[in-house]
Design a protein around this motif. Structure first.
Motif, short mmCIF file in Angstrom:
data_model
loop_
_atom_site.label_atom_id
_atom_site.label_comp_id
_atom_site.label_asym_id
_atom_site.label_seq_id
_atom_site.Cartn_x
_atom_site.Cartn_y
_atom_site.Cartn_z
N GLU A 139 0.83 3.85 -2.89
CA GLU A 139 0.26 5.48 -2.35
C GLU A 139 2.11 6.45 -3.09
OE1 GLU A 139 -0.09 4.98 1.63
OE2 GLU A 139 -2.36 4.70 1.20
N ALA B 256 -7.98 0.92 -7.24
CA ALA B 256 -9.32 1.93 -7.99
C ALA B 256 -8.64 3.18 -7.58
CB ALA B 256 -10.64 1.11 -7.92
N GLU B 257 -8.74 3.45 -6.21
CA GLU B 257 -8.46 4.23 -6.01
C GLU B 257 -7.65 5.90 -6.21
OE1 GLU B 257 -7.35 6.76 -1.42
OE2 GLU B 257 -8.99 4.60 -1.56
N HIS B 258 -6.94 5.20 -6.65
CA HIS B 258 -4.87 5.47 -7.17
C HIS B 258 -4.87 5.45 -8.45
CE1 HIS B 258 -3.09 7.08 -3.34
NE2 HIS B 258 -3.62 5.99 -3.38
N GLY C 214 -9.57 -1.18 -3.79
CA GLY C 214 -10.24 -0.86 -3.58
C GLY C 214 -8.94 0.41 -3.96
N LEU C 215 -7.94 0.30 -3.19
CA LEU C 215 -6.76 0.73 -3.15
C LEU C 215 -6.66 1.48 -4.56
CD1 LEU C 215 -4.73 3.18 -1.53
CD2 LEU C 215 -3.44 0.88 -1.78
N ARG D 81 1.08 -1.16 -0.35
CA ARG D 81 0.06 0.08 0.65
C ARG D 81 0.96 1.46 0.10
NH1 ARG D 81 -2.73 -2.68 3.97
NH2 ARG D 81 -4.06 -4.44 3.26
#
Ligand SMILES: [Mg+2]
Length: 377
Positions: A188, A228-230, A225-226, A184
């Protein structure tokens, strides 16, 4: 200029097709870490076949997908045992050699398949891609790879790539042995770096991730989910490849419906049989010449993928410019080229494929369009 061969070349000559096999050391400028381990250097092989004054060259080597492993020494033994049978034959028509090729391991078949295609193109005086009717000017941007490491090291690798070429497609390796939190943190940090790059240069970059089978189902689901968020556009091989084809397909099927970005099979997809069984459960496949056993199968896979509506990635291992130059003949059929390994070598003896911005184009010469420094033929 001397041929950069690590150890003595083997030479066979009898009958009409003469073969030579050379060991070639390949050293990475920056070692590459993935979920299965770190690679700083490899030994590959150059197979040269000669017939009627024309020399065809092919590259191959050992590789490991986690569930299948081939050593370069084993490929040497296989090609050495094959040499007397090749010596009785001609490189054309290639169809006559298909039964012989079919008995080989994928990497041994790849070396011979590439040498035969190179010989064929040189015989006809044309690049192989042109003989297939492909447009050599069509090529999507190639991705560059960020291996696993500390956040600082991965961001430094990204900057090094940007010093080398204007990369707009970034492939981030995940499946860190240090756990999901490290994955993660990498996503990020790299996504933030791409945002800063866009803000300062105006250039938008695409982020891809490749877990190299380093996740289990729970960890994969927790990551989607992470990603997709990025804005991650594709995820490659989330789960380990399985020898059992049904179990292998079940892993992709378990993720397919929940996956908000393109789901791509790599280590699970070696040939057309794998492609057809995986097709209902994935959005794309990563074709590599060492897995497919060369260009004949790879062309079939690329054309079939497009016919089935699947996206095509064209990838590499620690390959030099001969393997990637051969793969480049297929680029007009490819959505996601991933042919950056030769750009990270300090001792690549081959020249051919050309970078234009971040697009790789095949060499313009006949055959595979690749030359080797000082080939002693
Ligand atoms: Mg991959």
């Amino acid at each position: 200029m001397a041929m950069p061969v690590a150890t003595g070349a083997r030479r066979w000559q009898a009958g009409s097709m003469h073969c030579r096999l050379h060991r070639i050391p390949l050293t990475k400028a920056v070692p590459l870490a993935i979920s299965r381990g770190t690679t700083a250097s490899v030994e590959h092989l150059l197979l040269a076949i000669e017939h009627e004054g024309i020399i065809g060259i092919g590259e191959t080597g050992g590789f490991d997908t986690g569930h299948r492993c081939f050593s370069t020494d084993a490929v040497v033994d296989e090609l050495s045992a094959l040499a007397p049978r090749l010596a009785e034959r001609s490189p054309e028509p290639m169809q006559e050699l298909e039964p012989l090729l079919a008995d080989l391991s994928p990497p041994a078949r790849c070396g011979l398949d590439l040498a035969l295609h190179d010989w064929w193109g040189k015989r006809l005086g044309q690049p192989v891609g042109r003989l297939w009717g492909l447009d050599p000017g069509v090529s999507a941007p190639t991705s560059v790879t960020l291996g696993l490491g500390s956040v600082e090291a991965v961001l430094a690798r990204l900057e090094r790539w940007w010093d080398q070429l204007p990369a707009t497609r970034i492939k981030l390796k995940l499946g860190s042995p240090d756990g999901a939190d490290h994955d993660r943190a990498l996503v990020e940090a790299v996504a933030a770096a791409l945002q800063r790059h866009r803000a300062t240069t105006g250039v938008a970059c695409e982020l891809q991730v490749d877990a190299n089978g380093g996740w289990d189902l729970e960890r994969a689901r927790s990551m989607l989910g992470l990603l997709a968020e990025h804005g991650v556009v594709l995820v490659e091989q989330p789960l380990p490849p399985q020898e059992d084809p049904d179990a292998d397909c079940a892993g992709f099927a378990a993720l397919d419906l929940d996956c908000p970005m393109a789901l791509v099979a790599d280590e699970s997809c070696w040939d057309l049989h794998d492609l057809l069984r995986l097709a209902p459960h994935v959005d794309g496949v990563n074709i590599k010449l060492l897995k497919s056993g060369g260009l004949a199968e790879a062309l079939l896979m690329a054309r079939t993928s497009r016919r089935l509506g699947l996206s095509v990635m064209l990838g590499c291992y620690s390959d030099a410019a001969l393997l990637n130059g051969a793969a480049a003949q297929l680029l007009p059929l490819v959505d996601w080229p991933d042919l950056d390994s030769h750009l990270n070598l300090v001792d690549d003896p081959f020249r051919g494929p050309v970078l234009v911005g971040d697009r790789l184009l095949p060499g313009t010469g006949p055959g595979l369009g690749v030359t080797v420094e000082g080939l002693p033929c």
